[in-house]
Design a protein around this motif. Structure first.
Motif, PDB file in Angstrom:
ATOM      1  N   LYS A 236       0.848  -1.199   0.000  1.00  0.00           N
ATOM      2  CA  LYS A 236       0.000   0.000   0.000  1.00  0.00           C
ATOM      3  C   LYS A 236       0.884   1.250   0.000  1.00  0.00           C
ATOM      4  N   TRP A 237       0.265   2.368  -0.405  1.00  0.00           N
ATOM      5  CA  TRP A 237       1.004   3.626  -0.383  1.00  0.00           C
ATOM      6  C   TRP A 237       1.365   4.032   1.041  1.00  0.00           C
ATOM      7  N   PHE A 279       3.129   6.533  -8.449  1.00  0.00           N
ATOM      8  CA  PHE A 279       2.499   7.492  -7.553  1.00  0.00           C
ATOM      9  C   PHE A 279       1.850   8.621  -8.365  1.00  0.00           C
ATOM     10  N   ASP A 280       2.516   9.091  -9.393  1.00  0.00           N
ATOM     11  CA  ASP A 280       1.974  10.160 -10.230  1.00  0.00           C
ATOM     12  C   ASP A 280       0.721   9.702 -10.979  1.00  0.00           C
ATOM     13  N   GLU A 281       0.632   8.409 -11.310  1.00  0.00           N
ATOM     14  CA  GLU A 281      -0.515   7.895 -12.055  1.00  0.00           C
ATOM     15  C   GLU A 281      -1.651   7.442 -11.150  1.00  0.00           C
ATOM     16  N   GLY A 285      -6.995   8.907  -3.440  1.00  0.00           N
ATOM     17  CA  GLY A 285      -7.535   8.000  -2.433  1.00  0.00           C
ATOM     18  C   GLY A 285      -7.245   6.530  -2.686  1.00  0.00           C
ATOM     19  N   GLU A 286      -6.450   6.227  -3.690  1.00  0.00           N
ATOM     20  CA  GLU A 286      -6.138   4.827  -3.995  1.00  0.00           C
ATOM     21  C   GLU A 286      -5.280   4.240  -2.880  1.00  0.00           C
ATOM     22  N   GLU A 287      -5.611   3.025  -2.452  1.00  0.00           N
ATOM     23  CA  GLU A 287      -4.927   2.415  -1.297  1.00  0.00           C
ATOM     24  C   GLU A 287      -3.756   1.550  -1.728  1.00  0.00           C
TER      25      GLU A 287
END
Length: 447
Positions: A236-237, A279-281, A285-287
């Motif tokens: 996850k980020w 990360f740029d794409e 809110g993407e987990e």
């Protein structure tokens, strides 16, 4: 619990009480030693019936070895079940029960599924378990190697799986003993399938990737040492700490070990650009970092091989494992073994057996023939004025102590072979001269 009597006819009989009723088992003609040994087994049967406890494997094996006449007499006495009333479990029944009680991970279930398929193919579904003895187990072991053409490592792993499955059968009282116990599994790693994947090959693959997420997957495998897909998909980020330059890796494979569910690895420089690209794409809110391949049924190898062919690189065995192993081998050269294993999430034993591979074998061989491992070699060193007393000094600088208190005539020849200070730290008492140096292997040369 029972008594042993010899009748006038010369035959032996075992007598015991079942409640208030006296019962007997005729053994027929035999010597006293055999009759006494039989009585011991009968006593175990009586105790198991009275206390409601299961029989031990040795007693079960003894019952199975008995001829039908004596077995029927013991069954008539109420100490066991008649063979006519007992249905021997089949191999299919054992396999069904094993799968129903299996609690491992999907990948492990797939591994056992291959072994189960081999067992059912060789023995057939309705084979009674009591027909699979030690001889049949040996034949199956040979069949996997010679008929199925499986590698030695695969045969070893599946033999180990057979031992586990049939240990369950013994525990469930389906068979008295494990027929695979005496088979040596052998080495479970295949050296012929090990490859070191150079960094430039990984970079070429990343250039041939169809999108940023595939580039990151390859980078995480080759430069991060992550398992694909089990450790890549849960990433996850929130696991990326940009400030501390670290990544938290969740490892389903090692979660059953103490503290093995997660580990922290460095954010290696080779990973940064691929991570930033994803990360740029990423959507707001993407987990999860890898979102395109969360489908568990994805055939990773097929798509990976397309990328390999596009990059013009020859396909190698165990693609993701060998990329991960290549990274660990690099880390072993740069850091200590414990650190490399902690970052990769395995033990030194597993790393040495399944991961370690030479990164620059030819170059290492050449360097080993040209440069001594202990540093430059010089001729014997002769002490000059060994009894000279070192002048006193009040300096607290170790280098000054090294230069002023030690015999310069001795230290000068050592200068090319040892960079250590020939001093001994004596704590509050200050520095004192030493008479030996382990690093340069010179002894009794210092005053």
């Amino acid at each position: 619990m029972s008594s042993l009597t010899k009748e006038k006819s010369g035959t032996w009989r075992i007598k015991f009480l079942d409640g208030y009723k006296s019962k007997g088992i005729r053994l027929g003609a035999c010597d006293k030693k055999t009759a006494q040994a039989t009585q011991l087994y009968v006593d175990r049967l009586i105790a198991a019936k009275r206390l409601g406890t299961p029989l031990d494997s040795e007693t079960i094996a003894w019952l199975n070895r008995l001829d039908s006449t004596i077995h029927d007499r013991i069954a008539k006495a109420g100490l066991t079940t008649s063979r006519q009333d007992t249905k021997v479990p089949t191999l299919q029944e054992l396999m069904d029960r094993f799968k129903a009680n299996f609690t491992g991970k999907p990948g492990t279930a797939t591994f056992y599924g291959h072994t189960i398929r081999n067992l059912l193919e060789h023995f057939n579904n309705n084979c009674p378990l009591d027909e699979i003895d030690e001889s049949a187990a040996d034949e199956f072991h040979v069949w996997m190697a010679q008929t199925q053409k499986l590698s030695k490592a695969t045969v070893a792993r599946r033999t180990t799986a057979c031992k586990t499955i049939f240990n369950k059968a013994v525990r469930w009282k389906m068979i008295p003993e494990n027929p695979f116990t005496g088979i040596t599994a052998g080495q479970q790693s295949n050296e012929a399938r090990k490859r070191f994947i150079p960094a430039e090959n990984a970079l070429a693959l990343m250039e041939a990737c169809p999108n940023a997420q595939w580039r990151l997957i390859i980078a995480l495998s080759r430069f991060g040492g992550l398992r694909v897909p089990s450790e890549v998909l849960p990433l996850k980020w929130s696991d990326i700490n940009w400030e501390k330059r670290s990544i938290r890796v969740t490892s389903p494979k090692t979660e059953h070990h103490a503290g093995g569910g997660t580990r922290i690895i460095p954010l290696f420089p080779e990973l940064e650009s691929s991570l930033m690209e994803c990360f740029d794409e990423a959507q707001e809110g993407e987990e999860y970092i890898i979102t395109q391949f969360q489908n568990k049924s994805l055939n990773w190898r097929t798509q990976f091989n397309r990328i390999v062919r596009k990059a013009g690189i020859q396909i190698w065995p165990k693609p993701f494992h060998n990329m991960r192993a290549s990274r660990e081998s690099e880390l072993m050269r740069e850091f200590d073994l414990a650190t490399a294993c902690r970052w990769l999430g395995n033990s030194p034993t597993v790393a040495a057996r399944h991961y370690a591979v030479s990164t620059t074998e030819n170059e290492d061989f050449r360097r080993a023939t040209e440069h001594p491992l202990s540093g430059p070699i010089s001729g014997p060193v002769k002490a000059q004025n060994p009894a000279r007393q070192a002048p006193a000094t009040t300096s607290n600088n170790p280098q000054e102590i090294h230069e002023t208190r030690m015999d310069q005539g001795v230290l000068q020849p050592l200068a090319d072979t040892c960079s250590n200070l020939h001093i001994n730290n004596m704590g509050d008492t200050g520095f004192e001269p030493v008479t030996s140096c382990v690093s340069c292997m010179r002894s009794n040369q210092l005053s």
